[in-house]
Design an enzyme around this catalytic site. Sequence first.
Site, PDB file in Angstrom:
ATOM      1  N   LYS A  33       0.875  -1.169   0.000  1.00 44.05           N
ATOM      2  CA  LYS A  33       0.000   0.000   0.000  1.00 44.05           C
ATOM      3  C   LYS A  33       0.911   1.216   0.000  1.00 44.05           C
ATOM      4  CE  LYS A  33      -4.550   0.880   0.560  1.00 44.05           C
ATOM      5  NZ  LYS A  33      -5.691   0.133   0.040  1.00 44.05           N
ATOM      6  N   GLY A  36     -21.310   6.170   4.806  1.00 41.15           N
ATOM      7  CA  GLY A  36     -20.421   6.532   3.707  1.00 41.15           C
ATOM      8  C   GLY A  36     -21.028   6.040   2.405  1.00 41.15           C
ATOM      9  N   GLY A  85     -20.144   6.746  -0.715  1.00 44.29           N
ATOM     10  CA  GLY A  85     -19.238   7.094  -1.811  1.00 44.29           C
ATOM     11  C   GLY A  85     -19.289   6.002  -2.864  1.00 44.29           C
ATOM     12  N   ASN A  86     -18.142   5.705  -3.446  1.00 41.15           N
ATOM     13  CA  ASN A  86     -18.091   4.723  -4.531  1.00 41.15           C
ATOM     14  C   ASN A  86     -18.672   3.380  -4.130  1.00 41.15           C
ATOM     15  OD1 ASN A  86     -16.834   6.442  -6.399  1.00 41.15           O
ATOM     16  ND2 ASN A  86     -14.876   6.149  -5.361  1.00 41.15           N
ATOM     17  N   VAL A  87     -18.183   2.823  -3.021  1.00 42.08           N
ATOM     18  CA  VAL A  87     -18.624   1.486  -2.605  1.00 42.08           C
ATOM     19  C   VAL A  87     -20.026   1.553  -1.999  1.00 42.08           C
ATOM     20  CG1 VAL A  87     -18.143  -0.458  -1.066  1.00 42.08           C
ATOM     21  CG2 VAL A  87     -16.256   0.730  -2.194  1.00 42.08           C
TER      22      VAL A  87
HETATM   23  P1  NAD Z   1     -15.169   7.258  -1.263  1.00 52.65           P
HETATM   24  O1  NAD Z   1     -14.204   8.322  -0.894  1.00 52.65           O
HETATM   25  O2  NAD Z   1     -15.770   7.221  -2.624  1.00 52.65           O
HETATM   26  O3  NAD Z   1     -16.426   7.260  -0.243  1.00 52.65           O
HETATM   27  C1  NAD Z   1     -16.289   7.445   1.132  1.00 52.65           C
HETATM   28  C2  NAD Z   1     -17.518   8.222   1.581  1.00 52.65           C
HETATM   29  O4  NAD Z   1     -17.482   8.290   3.018  1.00 52.65           O
HETATM   30  C3  NAD Z   1     -17.552   9.674   1.072  1.00 52.65           C
HETATM   31  O5  NAD Z   1     -18.808   9.940   0.468  1.00 52.65           O
HETATM   32  C4  NAD Z   1     -17.337  10.484   2.324  1.00 52.65           C
HETATM   33  O6  NAD Z   1     -18.002  11.753   2.298  1.00 52.65           O
HETATM   34  C5  NAD Z   1     -17.926   9.571   3.383  1.00 52.65           C
HETATM   35  N1  NAD Z   1     -17.522   9.872   4.757  1.00 52.65           N
HETATM   36  C6  NAD Z   1     -16.361  10.379   5.206  1.00 52.65           C
HETATM   37  N2  NAD Z   1     -16.429  10.553   6.524  1.00 52.65           N
HETATM   38  C7  NAD Z   1     -17.656  10.126   6.924  1.00 52.65           C
HETATM   39  C8  NAD Z   1     -18.318  10.044   8.185  1.00 52.65           C
HETATM   40  N3  NAD Z   1     -17.745  10.436   9.313  1.00 52.65           N
HETATM   41  N4  NAD Z   1     -19.575   9.559   8.219  1.00 52.65           N
HETATM   42  C9  NAD Z   1     -20.192   9.180   7.102  1.00 52.65           C
HETATM   43  N5  NAD Z   1     -19.605   9.229   5.876  1.00 52.65           N
HETATM   44  C10 NAD Z   1     -18.350   9.698   5.806  1.00 52.65           C
HETATM   45  O7  NAD Z   1     -14.400   5.885  -0.933  1.00 52.65           O
HETATM   46  P2  NAD Z   1     -14.765   4.421  -1.435  1.00 52.65           P
HETATM   47  O8  NAD Z   1     -13.969   4.099  -2.633  1.00 52.65           O
HETATM   48  O9  NAD Z   1     -16.249   4.242  -1.471  1.00 52.65           O
HETATM   49  O10 NAD Z   1     -14.159   3.555  -0.248  1.00 52.65           O
HETATM   50  C11 NAD Z   1     -14.812   3.503   0.995  1.00 52.65           C
HETATM   51  C12 NAD Z   1     -14.039   2.563   1.911  1.00 52.65           C
HETATM   52  O11 NAD Z   1     -13.956   1.256   1.325  1.00 52.65           O
HETATM   53  C13 NAD Z   1     -12.590   2.985   2.195  1.00 52.65           C
HETATM   54  O12 NAD Z   1     -12.264   2.593   3.517  1.00 52.65           O
HETATM   55  C14 NAD Z   1     -11.791   2.151   1.221  1.00 52.65           C
HETATM   56  O13 NAD Z   1     -10.464   1.941   1.656  1.00 52.65           O
HETATM   57  C15 NAD Z   1     -12.592   0.867   1.233  1.00 52.65           C
HETATM   58  N6  NAD Z   1     -12.402   0.052   0.038  1.00 52.65           N
HETATM   59  C16 NAD Z   1     -12.749   0.557  -1.180  1.00 52.65           C
HETATM   60  C17 NAD Z   1     -12.606  -0.235  -2.314  1.00 52.65           C
HETATM   61  C18 NAD Z   1     -13.036   0.246  -3.676  1.00 52.65           C
HETATM   62  O14 NAD Z   1     -13.124  -0.582  -4.600  1.00 52.65           O
HETATM   63  N7  NAD Z   1     -13.338   1.525  -3.846  1.00 52.65           N
HETATM   64  C19 NAD Z   1     -12.082  -1.532  -2.193  1.00 52.65           C
HETATM   65  C20 NAD Z   1     -11.759  -2.023  -0.923  1.00 52.65           C
HETATM   66  C21 NAD Z   1     -11.929  -1.221   0.179  1.00 52.65           C
END
Ligand code: NAD
Length: 359
Positions: free
Chosen positions: A90, A190, A192-194
């Site tokens: 990482k 959260g 976001g993407n996931v």
């Molecule tokens: P992202 O940045 O698209 O989404 C994260 C969301 O969380 C954002 O909308 C943000 O505003 C929100 N957030 C931040 N602080 C918050 C809080 N206190 N309360 C509520 N919401 C809050 O990220 P992502 O790609 O969706 O990833 C989310 C998590 O999943 C991360 O921990 C990442 O490491 C993990 N992850 C992602 C992937 C992937 O394919 N994208 C794969 C494995 C793990």
Amino acid sequence: MLDTLSPTTAKGPMATMQEMGHEQLVFCHDEASGLKAIISIHSTVLGPALGGTRMWNYRNEDEAVRDVLRLSQGMTYKAAVAGLNLGGGKAVIIGNSHTDKSEAMFRAYGRFVNSLSGKYITAEDVGTSKTDMAWIALETPHVSGLPENMGGSGDPSPVTAFGVYMGMKAGAQTVFGTDDLAGRRILVQGIGNVGSYLVEHLLTEGAMVLISDVYDPAIEAMIAKHQELTVVNPLQVAEADVDIYAPCALGGTLNSQSIPLLRCSLVAGGANNQLAEEDDMQRLMDRSIAYAPDFVINAGGLINVYAEIKGFNRNWAMEQTRNIYQQTLAIFEQAGNENIGTHKAAIQLAQKRLASVPS
Ligand code: NAD
């Protein structure tokens, strides 16, 4: 009310990289572009260390080191349990992903990645995007998660969300005796993407979905699409009255302050490093709250990136990801048989595979 979210999840004294079993830690500095990055290679026993690059405004270097050490160790376990021929790595870039990015910075970073000759392969993580990967690709072939028009696999998040959904269903089967999520109250923290893709799966199955996010436009966009969603204040996530809590923001939301407040029966979400420290698994067990280990159920994105490197397609990645259901069930069973936490059971499974491969 609790502010449970922290970018870095490890608390207390920092474990050394020798104690955590890391192979290599690389500090990268490029004065001209302002790049400050740390690449952490935890293990190359199963293959090249693959893991995303996180860009975050860490308060200091110690915080960044803690985060990258723990995240890269998690990647080793994730790849091992998912059966992929990948090691764990990482990287973190210290800076504000909204204001500090430049092509020069990511190209300088790409040259550092290249200097490791393929021992570390990077991809996206929180704060980095496909565009950043395209800049990195100008300097090194050791980058994945590239845009589709560059021959890459694109956004891994839908695959990650599908795996989380599968892991959640396996957790539900264990806890409630049925994996049917219709009517279950599920909080996605959260969106976001996931999280946003996960919400779609849950609504399709008829769950009663609650959402929480600190970014109002994300909430507004979801509500515009699905008026039936209930919004929870980000500071009241821990005490929400739900069956399942799905952390999909950043790590450390399961901690000594939040766990006593939880009212759910199952935690199953996509965020990395949900347990702030090892003892939090015991805290969950003391409260009879089941936990689907994060690195097991969020492996879909890694499987997708692996598919990109190996030349497989999205269908292959989805089918492999579907298997997370069975893997999660097996881990719950193993934990029950041995009377240990599911987190420990998952680590044991990873360590067994690592030990079976001569290094
Ligand atoms: P992202 O940045 O698209 O989404 C994260 C969301 O969380 C954002 O909308 C943000 O505003 C929100 N957030 C931040 N602080 C918050 C809080 N206190 N309360 C509520 N919401 C809050 O990220 P992502 O790609 O969706 O990833 C989310 C998590 O999943 C991360 O921990 C990442 O490491 C993990 N992850 C992602 C992937 C992937 O394919 N994208 C794969 C494995 C793990």
